[in-house]
Design an enzyme around this catalytic site. Structure first.
Site, mmCIF file in Angstrom:
data_model
loop_
_atom_site.group_PDB
_atom_site.id
_atom_site.type_symbol
_atom_site.label_atom_id
_atom_site.label_comp_id
_atom_site.label_asym_id
_atom_site.label_seq_id
_atom_site.Cartn_x
_atom_site.Cartn_y
_atom_site.Cartn_z
ATOM 1 N N SER A 260 0.823 -1.206 0.000
ATOM 2 C CA SER A 260 0.000 0.000 0.000
ATOM 3 C C SER A 260 0.856 1.254 0.000
ATOM 4 O O SER A 260 2.012 1.229 0.413
ATOM 5 C CB SER A 260 -0.945 0.000 1.193
ATOM 6 O OG SER A 260 -0.272 0.521 2.318
ATOM 7 N N LYS A 261 0.242 2.303 -0.486
ATOM 8 C CA LYS A 261 0.920 3.580 -0.672
ATOM 9 C C LYS A 261 1.556 4.066 0.633
ATOM 10 O O LYS A 261 2.594 4.718 0.624
ATOM 11 C CB LYS A 261 -0.129 4.588 -1.177
ATOM 12 C CG LYS A 261 0.459 5.900 -1.635
ATOM 13 C CD LYS A 261 0.574 5.966 -3.145
ATOM 14 C CE LYS A 261 1.307 7.199 -3.611
ATOM 15 N NZ LYS A 261 2.041 6.999 -4.845
ATOM 16 N N ARG A 262 0.901 3.736 1.747
ATOM 17 C CA ARG A 262 1.409 4.216 3.029
ATOM 18 C C ARG A 262 2.807 3.685 3.351
ATOM 19 O O ARG A 262 3.574 4.335 4.034
ATOM 20 C CB ARG A 262 0.433 3.863 4.163
ATOM 21 C CG ARG A 262 -0.407 5.046 4.594
ATOM 22 C CD ARG A 262 -1.557 4.601 5.450
ATOM 23 N NE ARG A 262 -2.526 3.826 4.687
ATOM 24 C CZ ARG A 262 -2.988 2.634 5.051
ATOM 25 N NH1 ARG A 262 -2.596 2.076 6.157
ATOM 26 N NH2 ARG A 262 -3.859 2.005 4.294
#
Ligand code: GLU
Length: 493
Positions: A260-262
């Site tokens: 995920s982008k996080r």
């Protein structure tokens, strides 16, 4: 296989996730292997998620990766254009088509108008949760007579259209990766097909479009597997032949969680900016969830096409291993031409203020030497500025320990003085001069081998390891060599 038609159908939410690139790649490989057609369709029916420039970004990322397609949405002269006989290929331009098919489902009793308010649906969901049931639509509007429902619609009441699933029926389909799958409708929901804003939901649009566009194989991420029974039922309700399904394992990080982008870089653009080569990223991604029979891991796109089959796609999630990507990227960097790496490296060097446009333009030979010197030891292009700082810096640090081990001896001043004297006599210190330079110092001083090279290397670079001394000499140039040699003499006196 005859007449294979596959599609990549991203939603334009801002960027292309590398999991999406892998989906596109597998579609591409399958299409090319079977002389089929590959289509790019844009699924933008969720208007709340619309992002400006997202379509352009998607197309640019695919183009950069070298994944071309035959029909759908392209960019020409900076404009988004559509090509092919099955358009429009952007779902928001197909609203009248969806409306027509939804009306057909309503007339045939496979769908119904639903007037439930958000408040009511929330309340039902809350009650279901409390009593331990799986939240789903309770069928409140299922049995409103069609004539009555139509009147309410005419009177301007807000509505959605839902799929009318039969009770207790098995839905069966075959997935090439997952095998036979059966789900009973009692575990499914009366899915919304048309939203109150007049837009279809993904579920309706995807089925209508895949059918009308003649798609033979649906190749997509396994997160869509739970939706597939609804789609299969819709094909039946329309009386259409269903396509073959291929659900790909999710791309996971090392902790086996969805990337995920996080947690960092997930978009194709991120990897591009980091200095990964497209063929390296594509080669590596192909291996996340698939392996060729011969286990040969370095492959060109053409070789992948030749070796690809869905039968060798794994059921379990593919781990995205950055170390392995780096290794593959390093391989491709080393086997690329110096010119190519030079052109890729220049923006990074300019960006770090190490050189400017003019310098880049006027010193091709020098930059080529820099690139060749560093090429062996980098895994991404973006490492080049950091790895070349010892060349660009005005001053270098020589650690105490290194100084004592290699420079604190009576040979060093002799070598340093010889270097200064000799180089001062050379008008243009080019690569040819650099090649014979140490030989001259050896003759001049009578010092040779390790005793000559190690002090020189440490004095000029501040390190006992590193690239070829000849390259270092040339890259540093006359002035820096003199300055660094003087500094060592000063420190010794
Ligand atoms: N629009 C969906 C997505 O964004 C496509 C799913 C499918 O391929 O059916 O991933």
């Amino acid at each position: 296989m005859d007449n294979v038609r596959v599609r990549f159908a991203p939603s334009p939410t801002g960027y292309l996730h590398i999991g999406g690139l892998r989906t596109a790649l597998y579609n591409y490989l399958f299409a090319r292997k079977n002389n089929g057609k590959f289509i790019l369709r844009i699924e933008d029916t969720d208007q709340t998620r619309f992002v400006e420039g997202a379509i352009e970004n998607l197309i640019n990322s695919l183009q950069w990766a070298g994944i071309n397609y035959d029909e759908g949405v392209f960019i020409e002269n900076g404009q988004v254009v559509e090509k092919g006989d099955f358009g429009p290929y952007i779902q928001s331009k197909r609203l009248d088509i969806y409306k027509k098919y939804v009306d057909e489902l309503i007339e045939n009793g496979h769908a119904y108008y639903c007037f439930c308010t958000k408040e009511r649906l929330d309340k039902v969901r809350e009650e279901q949760k409390i009593s331990g049931q799986i939240p789903r639509y309770d069928g409140f509007c299922r049995n409103i007579p069609l004539e009555e429902a139509k009147k309410r619609v005419e009177n301007g009441e807000e509505y959605v259209v839902r799929l009318k699933l039969p009770h207790n029926r098995d839905i069966n389909f075959y997935d090439i990766v997952r095998g036979d799958i059966t789900i009973n409708t009692s575990d499914m929901d009366d899915q919304v097909l048309l939203k109150s804003d007049g837009y279809p939901t993904y579920h309706l649009a995807v089925v209508v479009d895949d059918h009308l566009m003649g798609i033979t194989h649906i190749v997509r991420g396994e997160e869509w597997l739970p939706s597939t029974p609804k789609h299969v039922y819709l094909y039946e309700a329309f009386g259409w032949e269903k396509p073959t399904y291929v659900h790909l394992p999710t791309v996971l990080n090392k902790d086996r969680k969805k990337l995920s982008k996080r947690q960092g870089d997930v978009s194709v653009e991120d990897f591009r900016n980091k200095g990964y080569l497209p063929e390296a990223l594509v080669n590596y991604l192909a291996l996340v969830g698939w392996s060729p029979e011969d286990n040969n891991e370095i492959m060109s796109l053409e070789e992948m096409v030749e070796k690809f089959s869905f039968e060798r796609v794994s059921k379990t999630g593919g781990i995205f291993d950055l170390d392995k990507l780096d290794w593959i990227n390093g391989h491709y960097i080393r086997s690329s031409s110096t010119e190519r790496i030079r052109e890729l490296a220049i923006p990074y060097l300019i960006n770090e203020d190490l050189i400017d446009e003019r310098f880049a333009h006027e010193n091709t030979e020098w930059i080529d030497c820099l690139v060749e010197t560093l090429k062996e030891n980098i895994s991404t292009i973006s490492e080049i500025p950091e790895k070349s700082k010892f060349i660009f810096s005005e001053e270098i640090e020589i650690g105490e320990e290194l100084f004592n081990e290699f420079l604190n001896n009576e040979n060093t001043p002799i070598i340093m003085n010889a270097i200064i004297e000799e180089i001062s006599n050379i008008e243009k210190f080019d690569l040819e001069e650099a090649k014979t330079f140490m030989k001259k110092i050896q003759q001049k001083t009578g010092i040779k081998g390790k005793n000559l090279f190690m002090p020189t290397r440490v004095a000029l670079t501040g390190s006992e390891h590193g690239p070829e001394l000849v390259n270092i000499l040339y890259l540093l140039g006359k002035d820096k060599i003199i300055r660094r040699a003087r500094k060592v003499i000063e420190k010794l006196s």
